[in-house]
Design an enzyme around this catalytic site. Structure first.
Site, mmCIF file in Angstrom:
data_model
loop_
_atom_site.group_PDB
_atom_site.id
_atom_site.type_symbol
_atom_site.label_atom_id
_atom_site.label_comp_id
_atom_site.label_asym_id
_atom_site.label_seq_id
_atom_site.Cartn_x
_atom_site.Cartn_y
_atom_site.Cartn_z
ATOM 1 N N GLY A 142 0.820 -1.203 0.000
ATOM 2 C CA GLY A 142 0.000 0.000 0.000
ATOM 3 C C GLY A 142 0.855 1.255 0.000
ATOM 4 N N CYS A 143 0.254 2.373 -0.372
ATOM 5 C CA CYS A 143 1.015 3.622 -0.508
ATOM 6 C C CYS A 143 1.449 4.173 0.844
ATOM 7 C CB CYS A 143 0.215 4.650 -1.302
ATOM 8 S SG CYS A 143 -1.452 4.945 -0.694
ATOM 9 N N PHE A 144 0.528 4.308 1.797
ATOM 10 C CA PHE A 144 0.913 4.760 3.136
ATOM 11 C C PHE A 144 1.879 3.760 3.766
ATOM 12 C CE2 PHE A 144 -2.743 7.821 4.069
ATOM 13 C CZ PHE A 144 -1.904 8.900 4.297
ATOM 14 N N ALA A 145 1.604 2.460 3.568
ATOM 15 C CA ALA A 145 2.472 1.429 4.141
ATOM 16 C C ALA A 145 3.895 1.562 3.612
ATOM 17 C CB ALA A 145 1.910 0.044 3.830
ATOM 18 N N ALA A 147 5.455 4.317 2.433
ATOM 19 C CA ALA A 147 6.109 5.517 2.943
ATOM 20 C C ALA A 147 6.493 5.373 4.412
ATOM 21 C CB ALA A 147 5.198 6.725 2.747
#
Length: 333
Positions: A142-145, A147
């Protein structure tokens, strides 16, 4: 020149699908066989993605109807499982899924998922590049994961996550997908900020699993507050925790961990989001304030957080240069 990799894309009408399409069309070692979208079937892709006008004349198909070496799934969450349950895919075809369907397996902490006879390896190259190289199927993070994990991996690898981690992160509107909703509408989003899924964002499961994989001792609580930002793309993360590491010790630890990883860059200057937008980079800055280590980590949610990371994983799986097709210029201004 070696024979090109034949790729197919399922679910090509959304934001991540459009970015992946752009990358694949310009990849020097990829030939695109089809782009599937039932909602856009029969239309030229440039009508849905106007940035591709003049780049290709390919049209959307209703079905994934051609044999390929690698199949990218850019469907909505839950749809990838449905697609694979009904599709006939040759055993040799590599699958890279950009949804959350195969990132997590309830009841296990393993960094892979077993589903319908297929094993999906968690595709964070900075965590397990060698396993990705040998994988048949990849679950893109995932994107937040992505970063947040890139900001914490070096500490976990050395067992230095020994205090609660406080994280705040703001993301652009493209992170919510292309379908219109009340909180992605321009008139609501512009000049506005709000929190959502406070302390219970779905990507926390990935993050905790990864940290536990690296740090065998107890992983501390991760307190995460996500924000919707009044901009289109990018993720800006600030994490902080108590540590007895000096700033120079932390800097050395991070530089050592990311040596040889082409898309993570440390800076001692104050970073800004435009440095990563339109790139596959993650930029990290460290600060020390008293006993608190402050970690800034930034990515483009559609590239390193989705399509760019998927292509990076494809490159690794097929033995290509890791940066092939991903030498992109940031927006900058």
């Amino acid at each position: 020149m070696a024979e090109k990799i034949v790729a197919g894309l399922v679910g090509g009408a959304g934001y991540a699908g459009g970015e992946l399409l752009r990358l694949l069309l310009n990849h020097p070692q990829v030939s695109l066989a089809f782009v599937q979208s039932r909602s856009q079937a029969g239309k030229p892709v440039y009508e849905t993605h106007p940035d591709l006008l003049g780049e290709t004349d390919i049209t959307f198909t209703a079905e994934a109807d051609a044999p390929v070496d690698v199949l990218f799934l850019c469907t909505g969450h839950g749809e990838a499982k449905k697609f694979l349950a009904t599709a006939t895919i040759p055993a040799a075809t590599r699958i890279i899924d950009l949804s959350q369907d195969f990132r997590w397996n309830e009841g296990t902490e393993a960094a892979f998922v077993e589903a319908d006879g297929k094993t999906f390896i968690y595709g964070l190259p900075e965590l397990q590049r060698e396993k990705i190289k040998e994988a048949q199927h990849i679950a893109n993070p995932g994107c937040f994961a992505t970063a947040i994990q890139l900001g914490l991996l070096p500490l976990a690898a050395e067992g230095k996550l020994d205090a609660p981690v406080h994280v705040s992160g703001i993301t652009g509107s493209t992170g919510a997908g292309q379908s219109l909703s009340a909180t992605s509408h321009f008139s609501w989003r512009t000049e506005n900020v709000s929190t959502y899924k406070v302390m219970e964002h779905q990507h926390l499961r990935e993050i905790r699993r990864t940290l536990k994989q690296l740090q065998s001792e107890q992983v501390p609580p991760i307190h995460f507050i996500p924000y919707r930002g009044p901009f289109a793309r990018g993720i800006f993360i600030t994490s902080y925790l108590q540590t007895n590491l000096t700033l120079e010790e932390a800097q050395e630890l991070y530089e050592g961990y990311y040596a040889g990883h082409p898309y993570v860059h440390l800076t001692r200057q104050n970073p800004d989001l435009k440095q990563v937008v339109n790139t596959n980079k993650c930029i990290i800055q460290l600060q020390k304030h008293g006993d608190q280590l402050v970690i800034t980590s930034m990515i483009d949610n559609l590239l390193k957080g989705a399509a760019g990371q998927a292509v990076q994983n494809m490159n690794l799986v097929f033995g290509l240069e890791e940066t092939a097709g991903l030498k992109l210029k940031p927006s900058a201004f």
